[in-house]
Design an enzyme around this catalytic site. Structure first.
Site, PDB file in Angstrom:
ATOM      1  CB  CYS A  13      -0.974  -0.019   1.175  1.00  0.00           C
ATOM      2  SG  CYS A  13      -0.176   0.009   2.805  1.00  0.00           S
ATOM      3  CG  ASN A  16       4.372  -1.756   5.215  1.00  0.00           C
ATOM      4  OD1 ASN A  16       5.480  -2.090   5.583  1.00  0.00           O
ATOM      5  ND2 ASN A  16       3.385  -2.624   5.166  1.00  0.00           N
ATOM      6  CB  CYS A  18      -3.649   1.693   7.145  1.00  0.00           C
ATOM      7  SG  CYS A  18      -3.409   3.142   8.193  1.00  0.00           S
ATOM      8  NE  ARG A  19      -4.403   1.614   1.815  1.00  0.00           N
ATOM      9  CZ  ARG A  19      -4.165   2.315   0.708  1.00  0.00           C
ATOM     10  NH1 ARG A  19      -4.983   2.200  -0.322  1.00  0.00           N
ATOM     11  NH2 ARG A  19      -3.108   3.110   0.639  1.00  0.00           N
ATOM     12  CB  SER A  20       0.278  -3.475   2.785  1.00  0.00           C
ATOM     13  OG  SER A  20       1.156  -2.570   3.404  1.00  0.00           O
ATOM     14  CG  ASP A 132      -5.083   6.059   2.330  1.00  0.00           C
ATOM     15  OD1 ASP A 132      -5.147   5.733   3.531  1.00  0.00           O
ATOM     16  OD2 ASP A 132      -4.223   6.809   1.859  1.00  0.00           O
TER      17      ASP A 132
HETATM   18  P1  4NP Z   1      -1.740   2.817   4.167  1.00  0.00           P
HETATM   19  O1  4NP Z   1      -2.352   4.179   4.755  1.00  0.00           O
HETATM   20  O2  4NP Z   1      -1.202   3.138   2.777  1.00  0.00           O
HETATM   21  O3  4NP Z   1      -2.900   1.881   4.105  1.00  0.00           O
HETATM   22  O4  4NP Z   1      -0.665   2.379   5.130  1.00  0.00           O
HETATM   23  C1  4NP Z   1      -1.654   5.374   4.808  1.00  0.00           C
HETATM   24  C2  4NP Z   1      -0.795   5.624   5.859  1.00  0.00           C
HETATM   25  C3  4NP Z   1      -0.131   6.833   5.950  1.00  0.00           C
HETATM   26  C4  4NP Z   1      -0.332   7.790   4.977  1.00  0.00           C
HETATM   27  C5  4NP Z   1      -1.188   7.546   3.922  1.00  0.00           C
HETATM   28  C6  4NP Z   1      -1.846   6.347   3.848  1.00  0.00           C
HETATM   29  N1  4NP Z   1       0.325   9.063   5.086  1.00  0.00           N
HETATM   30  O5  4NP Z   1       0.063   9.933   4.256  1.00  0.00           O
HETATM   31  O6  4NP Z   1       1.158   9.229   5.989  1.00  0.00           O
END
Ligand code: 4NP
Length: 168
Positions: A13, A16, A18-20, A132
């Protein structure tokens, strides 16, 4: 004794956190429950580097824990071109992540991974992105888990069928 063939799966994702890591933990548990922990290796990474070394977001940890899945041991890392050589499956959560991975694959001479959207393995929402959840509310994390649990089932069925054809 010779090493049995292993299938290596990397979930990707943006951050790294939240989703992955959620996909990593859910799929790791499914693999273990199927008795395939010695045949399928699971990992996750982000296209961005802002959160490298950090554990998953507290909201992602809590939502996964409420469904019996512990992801507290995971730590963020950034995806690298070498991952396209090392892994059999490199699965993106959304179209932006997929575009980054496809570019990395084009630039990496020895890339051999099957690069796809994780949602392509979903039975109920085929081809759906895992959106996201970072800037949204807690319901976003529930939706992430619903989509991931569904796609995890389809992915495990495909890999299991492959492993049965090739018992290693
Ligand atoms: P992820 O979520 O891609 O599912 O881990 C996010 C975590 C942090 C950010 C964006 C999306 N950020 O902008 O810091």
């Amino acid at each position: 004794m010779t090493q049995r063939n292993r299938t290596r799966v990397l979930f990707v994702c943006l951050g790294n956190i939240c989703r992955s890591p959620t996909a990593h933990g859910v799929f790791r548990d499914r693999v273990a429950a199927a008795g395939l922990a010695d045949r399928i290796e699971v990992d996750s990474a982000g296209t961005g580097d802002w959160h490298v070394g950090k554990p998953p977001d507290a909201r992602a940890r809590a939502a996964a824990a409420a469904r019996g899945c512990d992801i507290g041991d995971l730590r963020a890392r950034q995806v690298a071109a070498a991952d396209l050589q090392a892994f059999d499956y490199v699965l993106a959560m959304d179209a932006d992540n997929l575009a980054v991975l496809e570019r990395l694959a084009r630039e990496s001479a020895d890339a051999r991974a099957r690069v796809a959207l994780f949602g392509d393995y979903s039975g109920r929402h085929p081809g759906a992105a895992v959106p996201d959840p970072y800037f949204g509310g807690e319901d976003g994390f529930e939706r992430v888990l619903d989509l991931i649990e569904d796609a995890a089932e389809g992915l495990l069925a495909e890999i299991r069928a492959d492993l049965e054809r090739d018992p290693g």
